[in-house]
Design a protein around this motif. Structure first.
Motif, mmCIF file in Angstrom:
data_model
loop_
_atom_site.group_PDB
_atom_site.id
_atom_site.type_symbol
_atom_site.label_atom_id
_atom_site.label_comp_id
_atom_site.label_asym_id
_atom_site.label_seq_id
_atom_site.Cartn_x
_atom_site.Cartn_y
_atom_site.Cartn_z
ATOM 1 N N GLY A 16 0.834 -1.199 0.000
ATOM 2 C CA GLY A 16 0.000 0.000 0.000
ATOM 3 C C GLY A 16 0.861 1.237 0.000
ATOM 4 N N THR A 17 0.862 1.979 1.100
ATOM 5 C CA THR A 17 1.581 3.244 1.124
ATOM 6 C C THR A 17 2.951 3.165 1.793
ATOM 7 N N SER A 18 3.320 2.039 2.384
ATOM 8 C CA SER A 18 4.621 1.958 3.042
ATOM 9 C C SER A 18 5.698 1.499 2.049
ATOM 10 N N VAL A 19 6.911 1.940 2.285
ATOM 11 C CA VAL A 19 8.046 1.579 1.431
ATOM 12 C C VAL A 19 8.578 0.220 1.880
ATOM 13 N N PRO A 20 8.817 -0.717 0.943
ATOM 14 C CA PRO A 20 9.366 -2.017 1.326
ATOM 15 C C PRO A 20 10.712 -1.860 2.034
ATOM 16 N N THR A 21 10.919 -2.633 3.068
ATOM 17 C CA THR A 21 12.169 -2.585 3.816
ATOM 18 C C THR A 21 13.289 -3.218 2.993
ATOM 19 N N LEU A 22 14.514 -3.030 3.447
ATOM 20 C CA LEU A 22 15.663 -3.659 2.797
ATOM 21 C C LEU A 22 15.489 -5.178 2.775
ATOM 22 N N ALA A 23 14.992 -5.741 3.875
ATOM 23 C CA ALA A 23 14.757 -7.189 3.936
ATOM 24 C C ALA A 23 13.689 -7.618 2.928
ATOM 25 N N ASP A 24 12.608 -6.821 2.760
ATOM 26 C CA ASP A 24 11.572 -7.118 1.770
ATOM 27 C C ASP A 24 12.161 -7.150 0.369
ATOM 28 N N ARG A 25 13.004 -6.135 0.065
ATOM 29 C CA ARG A 25 13.597 -6.033 -1.272
ATOM 30 C C ARG A 25 14.557 -7.184 -1.537
ATOM 31 N N ALA A 26 15.362 -7.545 -0.534
ATOM 32 C CA ALA A 26 16.295 -8.659 -0.686
ATOM 33 C C ALA A 26 15.543 -9.978 -0.902
ATOM 34 N N ALA A 27 14.448 -10.174 -0.177
ATOM 35 C CA ALA A 27 13.647 -11.391 -0.326
ATOM 36 C C ALA A 27 13.014 -11.465 -1.715
ATOM 37 N N ALA A 28 12.544 -10.331 -2.231
ATOM 38 C CA ALA A 28 11.957 -10.309 -3.575
ATOM 39 C C ALA A 28 13.017 -10.660 -4.619
ATOM 40 N N LEU A 29 14.203 -10.101 -4.477
ATOM 41 C CA LEU A 29 15.290 -10.434 -5.402
ATOM 42 C C LEU A 29 15.639 -11.914 -5.321
ATOM 43 N N GLN A 30 15.688 -12.455 -4.110
ATOM 44 C CA GLN A 30 16.023 -13.867 -3.938
ATOM 45 C C GLN A 30 15.002 -14.767 -4.637
ATOM 46 N N ARG A 31 13.713 -14.416 -4.549
ATOM 47 C CA ARG A 31 12.681 -15.199 -5.239
ATOM 48 C C ARG A 31 12.878 -15.177 -6.749
ATOM 49 N N LEU A 32 13.526 -14.125 -7.256
ATOM 50 C CA LEU A 32 13.803 -14.007 -8.691
ATOM 51 C C LEU A 32 15.151 -14.606 -9.072
ATOM 52 N N GLY A 33 15.899 -15.108 -8.078
ATOM 53 C CA GLY A 33 17.187 -15.729 -8.343
ATOM 54 C C GLY A 33 18.368 -14.781 -8.287
ATOM 55 N N ALA A 35 20.598 -11.503 -5.903
ATOM 56 C CA ALA A 35 20.918 -10.900 -4.608
ATOM 57 C C ALA A 35 21.543 -9.540 -4.877
ATOM 58 N N PRO A 36 21.334 -8.574 -3.979
ATOM 59 C CA PRO A 36 21.990 -7.278 -4.163
ATOM 60 C C PRO A 36 23.510 -7.445 -4.150
ATOM 61 N N THR A 37 24.202 -6.684 -4.990
ATOM 62 C CA THR A 37 25.654 -6.681 -4.987
ATOM 63 C C THR A 37 26.130 -6.023 -3.699
ATOM 64 N N THR A 38 27.097 -6.630 -3.036
ATOM 65 C CA THR A 38 27.607 -6.120 -1.764
ATOM 66 C C THR A 38 28.073 -4.673 -1.898
ATOM 67 N N GLY A 39 27.626 -3.834 -0.979
ATOM 68 C CA GLY A 39 28.057 -2.440 -0.940
ATOM 69 C C GLY A 39 27.291 -1.495 -1.850
ATOM 70 N N GLU A 40 26.398 -1.999 -2.667
ATOM 71 C CA GLU A 40 25.626 -1.126 -3.563
ATOM 72 C C GLU A 40 24.491 -0.452 -2.809
ATOM 73 N N GLU A 41 24.201 0.766 -3.189
ATOM 74 C CA GLU A 41 23.073 1.495 -2.623
ATOM 75 C C GLU A 41 21.874 1.375 -3.554
ATOM 76 N N TRP A 42 20.713 1.654 -2.998
ATOM 77 C CA TRP A 42 19.490 1.660 -3.788
ATOM 78 C C TRP A 42 19.248 3.065 -4.317
ATOM 79 N N ALA A 43 18.811 3.156 -5.571
ATOM 80 C CA ALA A 43 18.409 4.426 -6.174
ATOM 81 C C ALA A 43 16.884 4.417 -6.271
ATOM 82 N N TRP A 44 16.277 5.555 -6.010
ATOM 83 C CA TRP A 44 14.816 5.659 -5.997
ATOM 84 C C TRP A 44 14.356 6.703 -7.000
ATOM 85 N N THR A 45 13.251 6.427 -7.659
ATOM 86 C CA THR A 45 12.628 7.384 -8.557
ATOM 87 C C THR A 45 11.114 7.189 -8.489
#
Length: 73
Positions: A16-33, A35-45
């Motif tokens: 809904g209106t809340s921003v997914p947490t870092l753990a939520d985003r990592a879990a979504a990536l894992q389901r897609l096969g 993982a975030p690259t170590t040390g990378e930041e997230w960009a938002w638009t």
């Protein structure tokens, strides 16, 4: 989140209106096969149906560099 090549994106977190947490985003990536690259930041638009209209709802888009998880190649 969007994924290229495997038809897995974009991902709707259903928050809904809340921003997914870092753990939520990592879990979504894992389901897609991936993982975030170590040390990378997230960009938002933001993307919306009526750019420039401050009352228009927007979609928050997050991006980061990823790596393929071992065994998913």
């Amino acid at each position: 989140m969007a994924s290229s090549g495997n038809g897995g994106g974009p991902h709707d977190f259903g928050h809904g209106t809340s921003v997914p947490t870092l753990a939520d985003r990592a879990a979504a990536l894992q389901r897609l096969g991936y993982a975030p690259t170590t040390g990378e930041e997230w960009a938002w638009t933001e993307a919306g149906d009526a750019p420039g209209d401050p009352a228009s709802p927007v979609t928050l888009i997050a991006a980061t560099r990823v790596r393929l998880l071992e065994g998913d190649a």
